[in-house]
Design a protein around this motif. Sequence first.
Motif, PDB file in Angstrom:
ATOM      1  N   ALA A 140       0.826  -1.208   0.000  1.00  0.00           N
ATOM      2  CA  ALA A 140       0.000   0.000   0.000  1.00  0.00           C
ATOM      3  C   ALA A 140       0.861   1.258   0.000  1.00  0.00           C
ATOM      4  CB  ALA A 140      -0.926  -0.012   1.214  1.00  0.00           C
ATOM      5  N   LEU A 159       2.942   0.928  -3.538  1.00  0.00           N
ATOM      6  CA  LEU A 159       2.106   0.719  -4.724  1.00  0.00           C
ATOM      7  C   LEU A 159       2.910   0.055  -5.845  1.00  0.00           C
ATOM      8  CD1 LEU A 159      -0.017   4.010  -4.759  1.00  0.00           C
ATOM      9  CD2 LEU A 159      -0.709   1.718  -3.978  1.00  0.00           C
ATOM     10  N   PHE A 189      -6.422  -4.464  -3.732  1.00  0.00           N
ATOM     11  CA  PHE A 189      -5.673  -3.723  -4.748  1.00  0.00           C
ATOM     12  C   PHE A 189      -6.289  -3.947  -6.130  1.00  0.00           C
ATOM     13  CE2 PHE A 189      -2.552  -4.698  -1.418  1.00  0.00           C
ATOM     14  CZ  PHE A 189      -2.047  -3.425  -1.157  1.00  0.00           C
ATOM     15  N   ARG A 245      -4.818  -4.215  -9.784  1.00  0.00           N
ATOM     16  CA  ARG A 245      -3.516  -4.404 -10.415  1.00  0.00           C
ATOM     17  C   ARG A 245      -3.665  -4.423 -11.933  1.00  0.00           C
ATOM     18  NH1 ARG A 245      -2.538  -9.167  -6.105  1.00  0.00           N
ATOM     19  NH2 ARG A 245      -4.754  -8.729  -5.877  1.00  0.00           N
ATOM     20  N   LEU A 249      -5.036   1.151  -4.547  1.00  0.00           N
ATOM     21  CA  LEU A 249      -5.864   0.595  -3.476  1.00  0.00           C
ATOM     22  C   LEU A 249      -7.326   0.651  -3.855  1.00  0.00           C
ATOM     23  CD1 LEU A 249      -4.146   2.253  -0.388  1.00  0.00           C
ATOM     24  CD2 LEU A 249      -4.462  -0.205  -0.665  1.00  0.00           C
TER      25      LEU A 249
END
Length: 331
Positions: free
Chosen positions: A18, A21, A53, A55, A62
């Motif tokens: 977090a 990132l 998350f 991705r 987040l």
Amino acid sequence: MTVRDIDPRLLRSFVAVAEDLHFTRAAARLYVAQQALSRDIRRLERELGGALFVRTTRQVTLTADGERLLPYARRVLDAHTALTAAFADPAARPLLVDLNTDGMTASRVLARARELAPECELMARFESGLTWAAGEVLAGRLDVSFGRAAGLDPAVLAQLSVHPVRYEPMAVLLRNDHPLAAREVVALGDLSGETVYAGAGNTRTLEWTDLAARLFDAWDIALAPPAPLAVGVAEFQRVMEKNGHPVLTVVDFPELPGTVVRPLVRPVPLSPLLMVWRSGADHPGLRALCAAVDEIAAREGWMVQPSGSWLPDTDASLMRHRCRTTPETRA
């Protein structure tokens, strides 16, 4: 869904991702493989029941659940770090030392131990009686106490380590107007027929009352009946003035206004003082207390038993017994 207890390692992995990132940088910071970090995040998402998350090939962001979790995770990890630090260094934990009564032998031991271990926080407590204090030690609410260990319940004593401190000569506290107050010392035979207070009725000091009863039986001294437990010097003095009985004590007991302390002789009755703590406990403050006892005892002859003195055999045996697990010699 109901959330189970979460492994702090999973939260640590989550916070690292977090903050960065970036899974590769977070894995390097945690010194783990990126695949292991990804497994931790997937496991945490399963346990919480939602994605943390988003991705893509270009970025990591987040989710709303991830944003919500982040402050909680940080607080949990901060608390976990504080908990680990508090117990990683035994010296960081205050050692609670029961002196029974202020201004006597145990107070001198504590003062010297503080000099020997200034990095330790040795906190004084005043529980007034080893019978009570021993239970508090076994319950973890006290760490150390002082008193007559031979008077404890054998089942309690079996769970304690002991370190002999001093053969304390006993004395009698008398009101100034008592006929024996003008003497420098008081022979036990001179108390024959007297009624002397020795804590009868106080469940905190059963070991002391038992010692007194053994002594009084041999010299025809009556044990004063139970009296209300007096807390504090002023209340003790008021109760003493009201009933007028002499009080069995030790030679270092501080004189109260309107009273005198007179050593007992012919023979000198002894109060066997030992330091006690829970067997298996370890703390640098314990080592300092034992060192302080040995230093002062050697200098002032605390462990030299006067010739012809009075002491029950059970107490004499325990005073000759070094504890099973002295902090100085623990591996």
